[in-house]
Design a protein around this motif. Structure first.
Motif, short mmCIF file in Angstrom:
data_model
loop_
_atom_site.label_atom_id
_atom_site.label_comp_id
_atom_site.label_asym_id
_atom_site.label_seq_id
_atom_site.Cartn_x
_atom_site.Cartn_y
_atom_site.Cartn_z
N GLY A 136 0.79 -1.22 0.00
CA GLY A 136 0.00 0.00 0.00
C GLY A 136 0.82 1.27 0.00
N GLU A 138 2.48 2.79 -2.37
CA GLU A 138 2.22 3.69 -3.51
C GLU A 138 0.92 4.46 -3.34
OE1 GLU A 138 2.88 2.21 -7.41
OE2 GLU A 138 4.58 0.95 -6.83
N GLU A 139 -0.04 3.86 -2.65
CA GLU A 139 -1.33 4.52 -2.46
C GLU A 139 -1.24 5.73 -1.54
OE1 GLU A 139 -1.00 1.20 -2.64
OE2 GLU A 139 -2.00 1.12 -4.59
#
Length: 350
Positions: A136, A138-139
């Motif tokens: 997660g 990159e989110e």
């Protein structure tokens, strides 16, 4: 501030379970990474925050493993030189502020400041690829416009560009890219490495001392070298390369999926020829001939002393094996693997 100063380390803990790949015919052959159950880390940094309140990026000149030292904790723990950098940029509509970040490397990244601390720890070589939870990540990172005057918010960037030209008396800012990840060298310049083109190495790459990344080389975050290596090809997420190994021009290595607790490893004294590639791990002293791509499902005719009669196996069965030469038979087109009698000759990192 001295980022290279001695830093406290966390107590070793037990590794968490590894989620196996769901489809071995598609995914590369990988090995589990070592993940502790709890591993604290800390950083004191300078954050660029937009007028909308979005943290664009964070630079951590002070960081380490374990709990934050008492001298840096709390509102009075701001180093004077960092405090002096608190400022506002009217043209970019951003401000700089000091942040204190305490994280658990075994938990998923919580926000931008958390994610940037993990990337800094990797590039400072405080942790190795696979030693932090990155699912997660990159989110929680915004897509920024990376310019010669710093990170800018993507929304309404053309208005920002106009303000920057006015502030620069007509001189336009240079735009290096529009992406989530910045260049490593804008935040961390590890000692004893050579990077010929800064754009080709992301923040979060791990480069061991003595490593050379040539102009066409590329190193992703949570990837890199664990010994002095010579990289002219592509080292993707979740891949590590050991010492005296050569990744030839335009060669590439299929890595694990983003956030996976697995690594693809290339051992010592290996050679991937130009335009070659692998999707399996290689043990020490392996060679993949130029132009050959070996994925986990590639059918390989194996010829070794232990198996004098040729047998056909999926390449994943050879993942991590040492002293193998992979080649394509120029007459039949069959991919073959032979046991090698000598170590490959790899160029020095001159």
């Amino acid at each position: 501030m001295n980022p290279s100063a001695s830093r406290p380390t966390a107590e070793p803990t037990t590794a968490s379970a590894v989620d196996p790949t769901s489809d071995p015919a598609v995914h590369p052959a990988v090995r589990p990474a070592v993940r502790p159950a709890v591993r604290p880390a800390w950083g004191v940094g300078l954050a660029t925050v937009s007028a909308r309140g979005t943290t664009l990026e964070v630079w951590y000149p002070e960081l380490g493993l374990g709990r934050m030292p008492a001298r840096l904790a709390g509102p009075y723990g701001v180093p004077a030189d960092l405090a002096s950098l608190r400022t506002t940029d009217p043209a970019r509509r951003t401000h700089l502020g000091v942040v204190h970040t305490q994280i658990d490397l075994a938990a998923p990244p919580a926000d931008t400041a958390d994610a940037y601390l993990r990337l800094h720890l990797l590039s400072h070589r405080d942790i190795a690829p696979g030693e932090a939870e990155l699912g997660g990540l990159e989110e929680v990172l915004p897509v920024n416009v990376w310019t010669s005057v710093g990170a800018c918010e993507l929304a309404d960037f053309e208005d920002t560009r106009l303000r920057l030209r006015i502030a620069g008396k007509g001189v336009a800012p240079v735009v290096f890219g529009v992406a989530r990840f910045p260049r490593m060298t804008d935040f961390v310049a590890p000692s004893d490495v050579r990077i010929e083109v800064a754009d080709r190495v992301r923040l979060g790459a791990h480069l061991a001392p003595g490593t050379v990344v040539r102009a066409e080389g590329f190193v992703d975050y949570n990837a890199g070298s664990v010994g002095a290596a010579h990289i002219q090809g592509r080292v993707n997420y979740g891949v590590t390369v050991d010492r005296d190994t050569e990744i030839g021009g335009s060669a590439s290595i299929i890595g694990a999926e983003e956030g996976a607790a697995q690594l693809v490893t290339i051992g010592r004294r290996c050679l991937l020829g130009a335009n070659a590639g692998v999707g399996i791990s290689l043990g020490d002293d392996c060679v993949v001939e130029a132009g050959l791509y070996v994925t986990a499902g590639t059918k390989v005719t194996l010829r070794t002393a232990a198996h004098p009669h040729p047998r056909i196996v999926a390449a994943r069965e050879l993942s991590g094996e040492e002293r193998l030469l992979f080649r394509r038979n120029s007459t039949t087109g069959v991919v073959e693997a032979f046991e090698r009698d000598e170590r490959p000759s790899t160029p020095g990192n001159e």
